[in-house]
Design an enzyme around this catalytic site. Sequence first.
Site, mmCIF file in Angstrom:
data_model
loop_
_atom_site.group_PDB
_atom_site.id
_atom_site.type_symbol
_atom_site.label_atom_id
_atom_site.label_comp_id
_atom_site.label_asym_id
_atom_site.label_seq_id
_atom_site.Cartn_x
_atom_site.Cartn_y
_atom_site.Cartn_z
ATOM 1 N N GLN A 1 0.820 -1.202 0.000
ATOM 2 C CA GLN A 1 0.000 0.000 0.000
ATOM 3 C C GLN A 1 0.858 1.257 0.000
ATOM 4 O O GLN A 1 0.532 2.249 -0.650
ATOM 5 C CB GLN A 1 -0.922 0.009 1.220
ATOM 6 C CG GLN A 1 -2.040 -1.001 1.152
ATOM 7 C CD GLN A 1 -2.867 -0.852 -0.110
ATOM 8 O OE1 GLN A 1 -3.519 0.167 -0.318
ATOM 9 N NE2 GLN A 1 -2.832 -1.855 -0.963
ATOM 10 N N HIS B 1 1.935 3.025 -3.279
ATOM 11 C CA HIS B 1 0.951 3.722 -4.107
ATOM 12 C C HIS B 1 1.224 5.218 -4.172
ATOM 13 O O HIS B 1 1.144 5.836 -5.236
ATOM 14 C CB HIS B 1 -0.459 3.528 -3.529
ATOM 15 C CG HIS B 1 -1.180 2.337 -4.065
ATOM 16 N ND1 HIS B 1 -1.525 2.195 -5.378
ATOM 17 C CD2 HIS B 1 -1.628 1.217 -3.446
ATOM 18 C CE1 HIS B 1 -2.152 1.051 -5.553
ATOM 19 N NE2 HIS B 1 -2.231 0.433 -4.391
ATOM 20 N N GLU C 1 -9.825 1.251 4.650
ATOM 21 C CA GLU C 1 -10.193 0.819 3.299
ATOM 22 C C GLU C 1 -9.958 -0.691 3.152
ATOM 23 O O GLU C 1 -10.838 -1.435 2.740
ATOM 24 C CB GLU C 1 -9.349 1.595 2.280
ATOM 25 C CG GLU C 1 -9.574 1.173 0.841
ATOM 26 C CD GLU C 1 -8.586 1.828 -0.108
ATOM 27 O OE1 GLU C 1 -8.850 1.814 -1.322
ATOM 28 O OE2 GLU C 1 -7.546 2.342 0.343
ATOM 29 N N HIS C 2 -8.740 -1.139 3.440
ATOM 30 C CA HIS C 2 -8.400 -2.565 3.414
ATOM 31 C C HIS C 2 -8.062 -3.006 4.835
ATOM 32 O O HIS C 2 -7.287 -2.338 5.516
ATOM 33 C CB HIS C 2 -7.173 -2.841 2.538
ATOM 34 C CG HIS C 2 -7.275 -2.322 1.140
ATOM 35 N ND1 HIS C 2 -6.724 -1.107 0.751
ATOM 36 C CD2 HIS C 2 -7.853 -2.843 0.031
ATOM 37 C CE1 HIS C 2 -6.962 -0.915 -0.536
ATOM 38 N NE2 HIS C 2 -7.645 -1.958 -1.002
ATOM 39 N N ASP D 1 -7.022 -6.648 -5.189
ATOM 40 C CA ASP D 1 -6.818 -5.564 -6.153
ATOM 41 C C ASP D 1 -7.070 -6.012 -7.584
ATOM 42 O O ASP D 1 -7.571 -5.237 -8.403
ATOM 43 C CB ASP D 1 -5.381 -5.034 -6.057
ATOM 44 C CG ASP D 1 -5.258 -3.903 -5.058
ATOM 45 O OD1 ASP D 1 -6.279 -3.413 -4.573
ATOM 46 O OD2 ASP D 1 -4.108 -3.514 -4.759
ATOM 47 N N HIS E 1 -53.687 18.233 0.934
ATOM 48 C CA HIS E 1 -53.375 16.808 1.023
ATOM 49 C C HIS E 1 -54.585 16.049 1.600
ATOM 50 O O HIS E 1 -54.988 15.002 1.088
ATOM 51 C CB HIS E 1 -52.165 16.567 1.931
ATOM 52 C CG HIS E 1 -50.838 16.812 1.273
ATOM 53 N ND1 HIS E 1 -50.474 18.021 0.757
ATOM 54 C CD2 HIS E 1 -49.789 15.962 1.065
ATOM 55 C CE1 HIS E 1 -49.242 17.924 0.263
ATOM 56 N NE2 HIS E 1 -48.808 16.678 0.428
#
Length: 425
Positions: free
Chosen positions: A251, A254, A319-320, A353, A412
């Site tokens: 990670q 990235h 996230e992961h 991934d 109404h």
Amino acid sequence: MNIIPVTKDLSLKRTIDQGTADQRQAVSEILQSVRSNGDEAVRQYTKQFDHVDLQDTLVTEAELEAAYASVTEDMLAIIREAIENIQDFHQRQVQQTWMTTKEDGTILGQKVTTLDAAGVYVPGGRAAYPSSILMNVIPAQVAGVKRIVMTSPPQQDGKLSDIVLVTAHELGVEEIHKIGGAQAIGALAYGTETMKPVDKIVGPGNIFVALAKQLVFGTVDIDMIAGPSEVAVLADETGNPSYIAADMLSQAEHDPMSSAVLVTDDRTLAEAVSREVTEQLQTLPKKEIAEASINDFGAIYLAESFEEAIDAINELAAEHLEIHAAHPWDVLPKIRHAGAIFLGEYSSEPVGDYFAGPNHVLPTNGTARFSSPLNVEDFTKKSSIISYSKQALEANGKKIAAFARLEDLEAHARAVEKRLEADNG
């Protein structure tokens, strides 16, 4: 890496980049220009930002066919198998229209309708990401979206990466435009002379793309505003330090702002992972990026118990999330917040991934507390169906009118009472 006690102030969460005032102003001007001037504005900005002068942004059939020459049969076979895996997973997410009939004859239900058109933004620049195409296009196709438009910034030669073109072609995407940046988002949202607008825009991009997606939301739907990638690892004393360090670095490479965090209750493991991260960093091709990520957004948290470690993981809402434990399936029910959960030491995050099947477009920056991975449902909309029977209205009409008057909405109430009066002659 420093080993620090678990506290209530965990460092995985980062402020999502909202851009500078100048960036927001620039994006707003680009969008307005594309809305007003269409293709001419798109060509102008493509020339200005990508340094490519394109009279026609649409990828040709000849370009698609030529791209296959640079892709090996082995790589093509891997892409095709990944497509099958991802399609199979997403097929299980399809929802159906449903109806229910009550004893009084009232019919209630929900109609599921596929969006007419979706736009998929694929990043360009220094790298090509065919996996991004798979994860954004396939759920739209499984949902039944008839028109999918893909945009991606052109390279210096005015073309798109061969692997990007091949992947899109394998999926059957026919409308591909060589456009990037905020101008691509504007074209997808507002349409131009050569591109009809879409209903939803998905796919990652730089800060200008992210800001543009924010500004066009409401004209079209968007998937999410994603932050830098992140992984949190929950491990007990049985964790493999080498595997955990490798996954954290996967990670970290990235982006300098990516985050990799280990939470454990075992000091020996924490120290071993710290050593492994330092050692494995030395041979990484993207060492500079990964090292910046580890130094600025990496951490090893030491909990007093495994239960405290689980609480910390739920607070992070990563996230992961990887679970390296003797009995990971026993831990799973205790996890409340995570984009994707990887169980056991062989479930390395890159498996998700590229190949396993679940979508890798995931909520970041703690938003897994309330949001989900990109899925088939994101490319559909739902309409409620109400067919009220005469018997039901006679039984409930006075109650409905009373409720309307509670909110001071006399018209109404009268709309219901007109029918009751007519039936009573």
